[in-house]
Design a protein around this motif. Structure first.
Motif, PDB file in Angstrom:
ATOM      1  N   LEU A  14       0.822  -1.200   0.000  1.00 38.71           N
ATOM      2  CA  LEU A  14       0.000   0.000   0.000  1.00 38.71           C
ATOM      3  C   LEU A  14       0.859   1.254   0.000  1.00 38.71           C
ATOM      4  O   LEU A  14       0.539   2.229  -0.677  1.00 38.71           O
ATOM      5  CB  LEU A  14      -0.943   0.005   1.199  1.00 38.71           C
ATOM      6  N   HIS A  47     -11.168   5.138   2.900  1.00 40.48           N
ATOM      7  CA  HIS A  47     -11.607   3.977   2.145  1.00 40.48           C
ATOM      8  C   HIS A  47     -11.424   2.660   2.890  1.00 40.48           C
ATOM      9  O   HIS A  47     -12.189   1.725   2.678  1.00 40.48           O
ATOM     10  CB  HIS A  47     -10.844   3.884   0.826  1.00 40.48           C
ATOM     11  N   ASN A  48     -10.394   2.549   3.726  1.00 39.31           N
ATOM     12  CA  ASN A  48     -10.094   1.264   4.351  1.00 39.31           C
ATOM     13  C   ASN A  48      -9.518   1.473   5.750  1.00 39.31           C
ATOM     14  O   ASN A  48      -9.407   2.605   6.232  1.00 39.31           O
ATOM     15  CB  ASN A  48      -9.120   0.462   3.475  1.00 39.31           C
ATOM     16  N   LEU A  49      -9.153   0.375   6.385  1.00 39.72           N
ATOM     17  CA  LEU A  49      -8.639   0.432   7.755  1.00 39.72           C
ATOM     18  C   LEU A  49      -7.321   1.199   7.830  1.00 39.72           C
ATOM     19  O   LEU A  49      -7.092   1.951   8.776  1.00 39.72           O
ATOM     20  CB  LEU A  49      -8.457  -0.988   8.315  1.00 39.72           C
ATOM     21  N   LYS A  50      -6.473   1.048   6.826  1.00 40.06           N
ATOM     22  CA  LYS A  50      -5.184   1.771   6.831  1.00 40.06           C
ATOM     23  C   LYS A  50      -5.414   3.279   6.817  1.00 40.06           C
ATOM     24  O   LYS A  50      -4.756   4.023   7.547  1.00 40.06           O
ATOM     25  CB  LYS A  50      -4.344   1.361   5.636  1.00 40.06           C
ATOM     26  N   ASP A  51      -6.370   3.740   6.010  1.00 38.35           N
ATOM     27  CA  ASP A  51      -6.696   5.166   5.978  1.00 38.35           C
ATOM     28  C   ASP A  51      -7.216   5.641   7.327  1.00 38.35           C
ATOM     29  O   ASP A  51      -6.897   6.734   7.779  1.00 38.35           O
ATOM     30  CB  ASP A  51      -7.751   5.465   4.913  1.00 38.35           C
ATOM     31  N   LYS A  52      -8.044   4.821   7.978  1.00 43.33           N
ATOM     32  CA  LYS A  52      -8.592   5.202   9.277  1.00 43.33           C
ATOM     33  C   LYS A  52      -7.487   5.300  10.320  1.00 43.33           C
ATOM     34  O   LYS A  52      -7.457   6.229  11.118  1.00 43.33           O
ATOM     35  CB  LYS A  52      -9.658   4.210   9.738  1.00 43.33           C
TER      36      LYS A  52
END
Length: 140
Positions: A14, A47-52
């Motif tokens: 990512l 969009h996803n857990l990494k962004d959060k």
């Protein structure tokens, strides 16, 4: 040994994707409009857990110029966050269903069946922007 290497490989892939395209992160930042009136507030789409994790959990505070949008969710939790936020629940038509001021850290909101979008703003922004139920919140 394989399990331990799985997660670092996913996150490194990512990170490589964002490193190749410098405009990747900028593409997901939009301007908030309330009832078709643009506000001086930039919203980052999560969009996803990494962004959060990188956007909401790691920072020590949220500023008055920043906000976050979670899509396709019916509830919000602030696990891992150590600051308060204003949370706004909207349906698929961008209409405000419920707003929660000063949502504290380490909490879970109620489940809202009609919720589709959740906006997280700095504390006090709901009153400052005069957001109330049935307002239309969009990003452009």
């Amino acid at each position: 040994m394989i399990k331990m290497r799985l997660f670092p490989n996913i996150f490194s892939k990512l990170n490589k994707k964002t490193a190749k395209n410098p405009h990747y992160a900028l593409k997901d930042t939009k301007t908030l409009t309330i009832n078709s009136v643009p506000q001086d507030l930039s919203i980052k789409v999560i969009h996803n857990l990494k962004d959060k994790v990188t956007s909401l959990i790691q920072p020590k505070n949220i500023t008055m110029k920043d906000g976050y949008l979670l899509r396709k969710v019916h509830a919000f939790n602030s696990f891992g966050m150590f600051y308060h936020v204003d949370v706004i629940f909207c349906n698929k038509n961008f209409q405000v269903i419920k707003e929660i001021e000063n949502f504290g850290p380490q909490k879970i909101s109620h489940y809202f069946k009609d919720s589709y979008f959740i906006y997280c703003l700095a504390p006090g922004m709901i009153k400052f922007l005069n957001i109330k139920e049935n307002d239309i919140l969009r990003i452009i």
